[in-house]
Enzyme design. Structure first.
Site, PDB file in Angstrom:
ATOM      1  N   LYS A 198       0.848  -1.197   0.000  1.00 21.17           N
ATOM      2  CA  LYS A 198       0.000   0.000   0.000  1.00 21.17           C
ATOM      3  C   LYS A 198       0.882   1.245   0.000  1.00 21.17           C
ATOM      4  O   LYS A 198       0.613   2.217  -0.715  1.00 21.17           O
ATOM      5  CB  LYS A 198      -0.939  -0.014   1.217  1.00 21.17           C
ATOM      6  CG  LYS A 198      -2.052  -1.040   1.057  1.00 21.17           C
ATOM      7  CD  LYS A 198      -2.821  -1.326   2.333  1.00 21.17           C
ATOM      8  CE  LYS A 198      -3.779  -2.493   2.090  1.00 21.17           C
ATOM      9  NZ  LYS A 198      -4.454  -2.964   3.290  1.00 21.17           N
TER      10      LYS A 198
ATOM     11  N   ASP B  39     -11.059   2.609   3.895  1.00 23.75           N
ATOM     12  CA  ASP B  39     -11.392   1.182   3.784  1.00 23.75           C
ATOM     13  C   ASP B  39     -12.904   1.000   3.621  1.00 23.75           C
ATOM     14  O   ASP B  39     -13.366  -0.068   3.222  1.00 23.75           O
ATOM     15  CB  ASP B  39     -10.936   0.441   5.046  1.00 23.75           C
ATOM     16  CG  ASP B  39      -9.781  -0.509   4.777  1.00 23.75           C
ATOM     17  OD1 ASP B  39      -9.534  -0.815   3.599  1.00 23.75           O
ATOM     18  OD2 ASP B  39      -9.131  -0.933   5.757  1.00 23.75           O
TER      19      ASP B  39
ATOM     20  N   GLN C 153      -4.560  -1.748   9.458  1.00 25.65           N
ATOM     21  CA  GLN C 153      -4.461  -3.075   8.842  1.00 25.65           C
ATOM     22  C   GLN C 153      -5.072  -4.131   9.777  1.00 25.65           C
ATOM     23  O   GLN C 153      -4.709  -4.222  10.946  1.00 25.65           O
ATOM     24  CB  GLN C 153      -2.981  -3.399   8.556  1.00 25.65           C
ATOM     25  CG  GLN C 153      -2.760  -4.702   7.815  1.00 25.65           C
ATOM     26  CD  GLN C 153      -3.341  -4.702   6.411  1.00 25.65           C
ATOM     27  OE1 GLN C 153      -3.218  -3.745   5.667  1.00 25.65           O
ATOM     28  NE2 GLN C 153      -4.016  -5.788   6.051  1.00 25.65           N
TER      29      GLN C 153
END
Ligand code: NAP
Length: 278
Positions: free
Chosen positions: A47, A114, A91
């Site tokens: 990422k 997200d 994460q």
């Protein structure tokens, strides 16, 4: 035909980089990694690299495994207030002593790239989507490249997790498809698959979906990522047999995976544009 996620993701990244090149301030993404799980570390590194490639400002924040809930929430609050940061991602999975739900709910919904915050999930449910979960949104981008109209199609989603299966089903419903959602208790899975004009599988079991279950001419999206004993990566669909019946199919690797990260960048640019407009 193969739906080439790698290529579609590359095009998306090029388009994002072109837009970023015109901006005075760079969109900023912060990714928090708790602990040292090797798979999570690879995702976070990918990422971070993707951010650099398109010209984003990025912060990779490593926190120790034994961080307290309060310390992690304080870090998120700091990023919520940081003007350089447009998107915040924590994460997953998190260590078991951390309440992951509270962590997600602490992220400012306008920085929730997200798309997991209940406010963003609620908007998707109401067909007023804003920041949409990356994997299902990436799948919708891939489906669009086939040129097939989803309206009225029989779509079957196998897997009902909060991060893939459920939002995937909502995306397809919002596209006015007829959607069936299957989980581990579904009876006669093969009969449901045989009806699917569009099949999206996100379970995590190699070859769960057998090739002869596939309806002729179907579109198959395999979200599953499974590492076999020989080190190779495979999806949840028996690709070798399914590809001969399907009209369109995604490979693993090189299918949905690259799209998820490219869509994260897309969401960060959306969040940036909203913040700049205000
Ligand atoms: P998850 O949270 O473990 O959920 C799995 C889902 O599959 C659950 O809803 C479960 O049903 C269902 N299921 C389990 N066995 C089943 C069976 N025999 N028949 C039908 N449904 C069954 O997994 P996830 O996080 O959604 O991830 C799924 C897969 O996608 C994994 O391989 C993961 O690595 C991969 N993934 C890929 C990407 C990407 O970018 N390509 C992103 C995210 C995830 P219940 O609800 O009844 O338990």
């Amino acid at each position: 035909m193969i739906i080439d996620g790698k290529q579609i993701a590359k095009q998306l990244r090029i388009s994002i980089a072109d837009q970023v090149a015109m901006l005075d301030r760079k969109p900023g993404l912060a990714v928090i990694l708790v602990g040292d799980d090797p798979a999570s570390a690879v995702y976070v590194r990918n990422k971070d690299n993707a951010c650099k490639e398109v010209g984003f400002y990025s912060e990779k924040i490593n926190k120790p495994e034994d961080i307290t809930q309060a310390e992690l929430l304080a870090e998120i609050e700091r990023l919520n207030k940081d003007d350089k940061i447009d998107g915040i991602l924590v994460q997953l999975p998190l260590p078991s002593h951390i309440d992951a739900n509270q962590v997600v709910e602490t992220i400012n919904p306008n920085k929730d790239v997200d798309g997991f915050h209940s406010e963003n999930i609620g908007k998707l449910m109401q067909n007023k989507p804003y920041l949409r979960p990356c994997t299902p949104k990436g799948v919708m981008t891939m489906l669009a490249t086939t040129g097939v109209d989803l309206v009225g199609k029989n779509c079957v989603v196998v897997g009902a997790s909060n991060i893939v299966g459920r939002p995937m089903a909502m995306e397809l419903l919002n596209a006015r498809a007829t959607v069936t959602i299957c989980n581990s208790k579904t009876t006669d899975l093969s009969a449901k698959i045989r009806q699917a004009d569009v099949l999206v599988v996100a379970v995590g079991i190699p070859k769960l979906i057998q090739g002869d279950w596939i309806k002729a001419g179907a579109i198959i999206i395999d979200v599953g990522i499974n590492r076999l004993d020989d080190g190779s990566l495979v999806g949840d669909v028996d690709f070798a047999l399914a590809k001969d019946k399907a009209a369109w199919i995604t490979p693993v690797p090189g299918g949905v995976g690259p799209m998820t990260i490219a869509t994260l960048l897309e969401n960060t640019l959306t969040a940036y544009n909203t913040i700049e407009e205000k």
